[in-house]
Motif scaffolding. Structure first.
Motif, PDB file in Angstrom:
ATOM      1  N   LEU A 146       0.496  -1.380  -0.114  1.00 35.42           N
ATOM      2  CA  LEU A 146      -0.003  -0.157  -0.145  1.00 35.42           C
ATOM      3  C   LEU A 146       0.565   1.243  -0.023  1.00 35.42           C
ATOM      4  CD1 LEU A 146      -2.781  -0.920   2.360  1.00 35.42           C
ATOM      5  CD2 LEU A 146      -3.163  -0.628   0.057  1.00 35.42           C
ATOM      6  N   CYS A 147       1.906   1.114   0.686  1.00 27.57           N
ATOM      7  CA  CYS A 147       2.895   2.346   0.845  1.00 27.57           C
ATOM      8  C   CYS A 147       3.177   2.822  -0.502  1.00 27.57           C
ATOM      9  CB  CYS A 147       4.202   1.915   1.723  1.00 27.57           C
ATOM     10  SG  CYS A 147       5.272   3.325   2.003  1.00 27.57           S
ATOM     11  N   GLY A 148       2.997   4.195  -0.685  1.00 29.55           N
ATOM     12  CA  GLY A 148       3.399   4.998  -1.910  1.00 29.55           C
ATOM     13  C   GLY A 148       2.258   4.988  -2.980  1.00 29.55           C
ATOM     14  N   LYS A 149       1.269   4.250  -2.678  1.00 29.09           N
ATOM     15  CA  LYS A 149      -0.017   4.337  -3.779  1.00 29.09           C
ATOM     16  C   LYS A 149      -0.796   5.445  -3.774  1.00 29.09           C
ATOM     17  CE  LYS A 149       1.264   0.014  -5.165  1.00 29.09           C
ATOM     18  NZ  LYS A 149       2.506  -0.133  -4.499  1.00 29.09           N
ATOM     19  N   LYS A 150      -1.426   5.878  -4.658  1.00 28.57           N
ATOM     20  CA  LYS A 150      -2.335   6.954  -4.744  1.00 28.57           C
ATOM     21  C   LYS A 150      -3.618   6.512  -4.331  1.00 28.57           C
ATOM     22  CE  LYS A 150       0.188   9.806  -8.096  1.00 28.57           C
ATOM     23  NZ  LYS A 150       0.362  10.805  -9.296  1.00 28.57           N
ATOM     24  N   PHE A 151      -4.199   7.074  -3.235  1.00 28.61           N
ATOM     25  CA  PHE A 151      -5.425   6.595  -2.658  1.00 28.61           C
ATOM     26  C   PHE A 151      -6.465   7.470  -2.797  1.00 28.61           C
ATOM     27  CE2 PHE A 151      -7.050   3.297   0.238  1.00 28.61           C
ATOM     28  CZ  PHE A 151      -8.337   3.679   0.594  1.00 28.61           C
ATOM     29  N   GLY A 152      -7.366   7.238  -3.509  1.00 27.07           N
ATOM     30  CA  GLY A 152      -8.608   8.351  -3.924  1.00 27.07           C
ATOM     31  C   GLY A 152      -9.951   7.969  -3.022  1.00 27.07           C
ATOM     32  N   VAL A 153     -10.448   9.011  -2.422  1.00 27.02           N
ATOM     33  CA  VAL A 153     -11.720   8.690  -1.816  1.00 27.02           C
ATOM     34  C   VAL A 153     -12.663   9.561  -2.188  1.00 27.02           C
ATOM     35  CG1 VAL A 153     -12.781   9.343   0.868  1.00 27.02           C
ATOM     36  CG2 VAL A 153     -10.274   8.542   0.761  1.00 27.02           C
ATOM     37  N   ILE A 154     -13.708   9.121  -2.830  1.00 25.52           N
ATOM     38  CA  ILE A 154     -14.803   9.752  -3.359  1.00 25.52           C
ATOM     39  C   ILE A 154     -16.140   9.784  -2.014  1.00 25.52           C
ATOM     40  CG2 ILE A 154     -16.632   9.602  -5.135  1.00 25.52           C
ATOM     41  CD1 ILE A 154     -14.483   8.406  -7.073  1.00 25.52           C
ATOM     42  N   GLY A 155     -16.227  10.997  -1.692  1.00 22.73           N
ATOM     43  CA  GLY A 155     -17.273  10.915  -0.608  1.00 22.73           C
ATOM     44  C   GLY A 155     -16.620  11.137   0.532  1.00 22.73           C
ATOM     45  N   ALA A 156     -15.852  12.450   0.925  1.00 22.03           N
ATOM     46  CA  ALA A 156     -15.025  12.635   2.152  1.00 22.03           C
ATOM     47  C   ALA A 156     -15.854  13.060   3.312  1.00 22.03           C
ATOM     48  CB  ALA A 156     -13.891  13.760   1.701  1.00 22.03           C
ATOM     49  N   GLY A 157     -16.899  12.113   3.511  1.00 19.70           N
ATOM     50  CA  GLY A 157     -17.636  12.669   4.914  1.00 19.70           C
ATOM     51  C   GLY A 157     -16.942  12.081   6.040  1.00 19.70           C
ATOM     52  N   ALA A 158     -17.606  11.560   7.096  1.00 20.16           N
ATOM     53  CA  ALA A 158     -16.783  11.057   8.307  1.00 20.16           C
ATOM     54  C   ALA A 158     -16.249   9.712   8.244  1.00 20.16           C
ATOM     55  CB  ALA A 158     -17.923  11.154   9.528  1.00 20.16           C
ATOM     56  N   ILE A 159     -16.963   8.984   7.400  1.00 20.11           N
ATOM     57  CA  ILE A 159     -16.284   7.729   7.032  1.00 20.11           C
ATOM     58  C   ILE A 159     -15.159   7.909   6.040  1.00 20.11           C
ATOM     59  CG2 ILE A 159     -16.581   5.316   6.223  1.00 20.11           C
ATOM     60  CD1 ILE A 159     -19.380   5.492   7.325  1.00 20.11           C
ATOM     61  N   GLY A 160     -15.380   8.691   5.077  1.00 23.50           N
ATOM     62  CA  GLY A 160     -14.455   8.705   3.996  1.00 23.50           C
ATOM     63  C   GLY A 160     -13.061   9.254   4.545  1.00 23.50           C
ATOM     64  N   LEU A 161     -13.410  10.290   5.508  1.00 18.87           N
ATOM     65  CA  LEU A 161     -12.078  11.005   6.231  1.00 18.87           C
ATOM     66  C   LEU A 161     -11.326   9.804   7.048  1.00 18.87           C
ATOM     67  CD1 LEU A 161     -13.193  14.729   6.665  1.00 18.87           C
ATOM     68  CD2 LEU A 161     -11.555  13.659   4.827  1.00 18.87           C
ATOM     69  N   LYS A 162     -12.090   9.257   7.619  1.00 18.33           N
ATOM     70  CA  LYS A 162     -11.372   8.195   8.485  1.00 18.33           C
ATOM     71  C   LYS A 162     -10.784   7.226   7.975  1.00 18.33           C
ATOM     72  CE  LYS A 162     -10.495   6.016  12.375  1.00 18.33           C
ATOM     73  NZ  LYS A 162      -9.733   6.403  13.502  1.00 18.33           N
ATOM     74  N   LYS A 164      -3.361   7.139   4.629  1.00 17.01           N
ATOM     75  CA  LYS A 164      -2.303   8.032   5.228  1.00 17.01           C
ATOM     76  C   LYS A 164      -1.332   7.302   5.977  1.00 17.01           C
ATOM     77  CE  LYS A 164      -0.706  12.727   6.416  1.00 17.01           C
ATOM     78  NZ  LYS A 164      -1.178  13.966   6.532  1.00 17.01           N
ATOM     79  N   ALA A 165      -1.835   6.570   7.274  1.00 19.04           N
ATOM     80  CA  ALA A 165      -0.992   5.891   7.877  1.00 19.04           C
ATOM     81  C   ALA A 165      -0.349   4.833   7.270  1.00 19.04           C
ATOM     82  CB  ALA A 165      -1.872   5.299   9.113  1.00 19.04           C
ATOM     83  N   PHE A 166      -0.943   4.420   6.294  1.00 22.52           N
ATOM     84  CA  PHE A 166      -0.116   3.162   5.406  1.00 22.52           C
ATOM     85  C   PHE A 166       0.707   3.814   4.466  1.00 22.52           C
ATOM     86  CE2 PHE A 166      -3.203   0.137   6.904  1.00 22.52           C
ATOM     87  CZ  PHE A 166      -2.756  -0.935   7.198  1.00 22.52           C
ATOM     88  N   GLY A 167       1.063   5.216   4.433  1.00 24.29           N
ATOM     89  CA  GLY A 167       2.148   5.730   3.557  1.00 24.29           C
ATOM     90  C   GLY A 167       1.551   6.049   2.030  1.00 24.29           C
ATOM     91  N   CYS A 168       0.186   5.998   1.957  1.00 25.76           N
ATOM     92  CA  CYS A 168      -0.420   6.289   0.760  1.00 25.76           C
ATOM     93  C   CYS A 168      -0.404   7.702   0.586  1.00 25.76           C
ATOM     94  CB  CYS A 168      -1.719   5.879   0.736  1.00 25.76           C
ATOM     95  SG  CYS A 168      -2.039   4.039   0.666  1.00 25.76           S
ATOM     96  N   GLU A 169      -0.650   8.169  -0.889  1.00 25.02           N
ATOM     97  CA  GLU A 169      -0.874   9.367  -1.018  1.00 25.02           C
ATOM     98  C   GLU A 169      -2.266   9.777  -1.366  1.00 25.02           C
ATOM     99  OE1 GLU A 169       0.758  12.394  -4.994  1.00 25.02           O
ATOM    100  OE2 GLU A 169       1.852  10.581  -4.369  1.00 25.02           O
ATOM    101  N   VAL A 170      -2.967  10.397  -0.341  1.00 24.57           N
ATOM    102  CA  VAL A 170      -4.239  10.609  -0.475  1.00 24.57           C
ATOM    103  C   VAL A 170      -4.887  11.763  -1.112  1.00 24.57           C
ATOM    104  CG1 VAL A 170      -6.350  10.675   1.033  1.00 24.57           C
ATOM    105  CG2 VAL A 170      -4.285   9.285   1.719  1.00 24.57           C
ATOM    106  N   TYR A 171      -5.938  11.367  -1.977  1.00 24.03           N
ATOM    107  CA  TYR A 171      -6.702  12.540  -2.729  1.00 24.03           C
ATOM    108  C   TYR A 171      -8.176  12.275  -2.269  1.00 24.03           C
ATOM    109  CZ  TYR A 171      -2.362  13.072  -5.363  1.00 24.03           C
ATOM    110  OH  TYR A 171      -1.178  13.213  -5.583  1.00 24.03           O
ATOM    111  N   CYS A 172      -8.851  13.475  -2.164  1.00 23.33           N
ATOM    112  CA  CYS A 172     -10.343  13.156  -1.867  1.00 23.33           C
ATOM    113  C   CYS A 172     -11.364  14.159  -2.609  1.00 23.33           C
ATOM    114  CB  CYS A 172     -10.528  13.705  -0.353  1.00 23.33           C
ATOM    115  SG  CYS A 172      -9.625  12.864   1.106  1.00 23.33           S
TER     116      CYS A 172
END
Length: 312
Positions: A142-158, A164-172
């Motif tokens: 997982l580390c280094g992967k681009k991670f996309g969250v579609i729907g950044a509500g409470a669950i999405g942000l969690k 992010k803790a796994f080292g992903c590059e996060v986009y929302c």
């Protein structure tokens, strides 16, 4: 005043009595049912109750019309697309949900699905059981992967925080961008085009039904995986199955379907490759169900106090 708990909400009768005493202060008579019910049985169980507590099974107009005493629905769930909301608004029935109870549970399942797909855990287990080696089971990190969250509500942000803790590059992505979230926000198509992992966390409504269709899936990278723990109809089932069959995307994790499990044997996802399927368990942890019950009872208490909370 009567409260009818018309279907299982994940607590036993002893816990129900405890919450009735602790939160409701025994101000209401509680009829507790801990067995599933069809619509006819739900009507019977709801008779004479001013407040009704339900979970995630349908409670539509055909039920509500037969229960004229209902003034309040405490929905022990986040979404309310299974509730006859139009009828409730018309009749002035207060509907409160339990948003937030499963933030950790759902987001942890997302990460579990990602690891399961990346490390081919199902195939690895099968290899051990059938006397095979690790040949052909090279995984990814997982580390280094681009991670996309579609729907950044409470669950999405969690979910974003865990990624992010796994080292992903996060986009929302969210229609209304929250302030000071600490994450990079962009449009949905950019996420679909650039991210290695895409996790869906939108509610089901007219604007999100079929949100991820064949055209949207075509935007995804060939090595991308799609995780849906939101609602089944957010993704077009046939389009996802076709993409997996053709190899146009690398994999998927699906916890939600067009109808609640059991899933029809004709569902094309059952024969699609590189997919993890779970029977809508995202919310289903011991800790989450305890949180949910407390919120559901608090919703009733606040309504009794004339200060309803979590109103939909």
């Amino acid at each position: 005043m009567k409260l009818a708990i018309v279907e299982p909400i994940g607590i036993n009768e002893a816990k129900c009595h405890e919450l009735t005493e602790k939160i409701l202060k025994n101000r209401v008579e509680v009829n507790y049912y801990n067995t599933p019910a069809d619509d006819e049985e739900k009507i019977k169980r709801s008779q004479g109750a001013q407040a009704v507590m339900i979970a995630n099974k349908p409670y539509k107009d055909n039920i509500l019309m037969q229960c004229p005493d209902i003034k309040m629905l405490s929905v022990a769930f986040t979404g309310v697309d299974h509730v006859g909301m139009g009828y409730c608004r018309k009749k002035g029935i207060v509907v409160s949900n339990c948003s937030g109870y499963a933030n950790e549970a759902v987001s942890e399942l997302v990460m579990g699905m990602c690891i399961g797909l990346y490390r081919k855990l199902s195939e690895c287990s099968s290899a051990v059981h059938t006397g095979k080696t690790s040949a052909g089971l090279l995984g990814m990190e997982l580390c280094g992967k681009k991670f996309g969250v579609i729907g950044a509500g409470a669950i999405g942000l969690k979910t974003a925080a865990l990624a992010k803790a796994f080292g992903c590059e996060v986009y929302c992505y969210k229609r209304n961008k929250p302030e000071n979230s600490g994450y990079t926000f962009t449009d949905m198509d950019t996420i679909l085009k650039t991210c290695d992992i895409i996790s869906l966390h939108v509610p089901l409504n007219d604007s999100t039904k079929g949100l991820i269709n064949s055209d949207k899936i075509k935007l995804m990278k060939k090595n991308a995986i799609l995780i849906n723990t939101a609602r089944g109809p957010v993704v077009e089932t046939q389009a996802l199955a076709a993409a997996l069959q053709s190899g146009s995307i690398a994999g998927a994790g699906v916890d939600v379907f067009d109808v609640e499990p059991p899933v029809s044997k004709e569902n094309p996802l059952l024969t699609a490759p590189n997919i993890i399927l779970t029977p809508h368990i995202g919310f289903d942890t011991k800790e989450a169900l305890e949180k949910r019950a407390i919120i559901a009872f608090m919703n009733v208490a606040k309504w009794l106090d004339g200060m309803p909370q979590n109103v939909m």
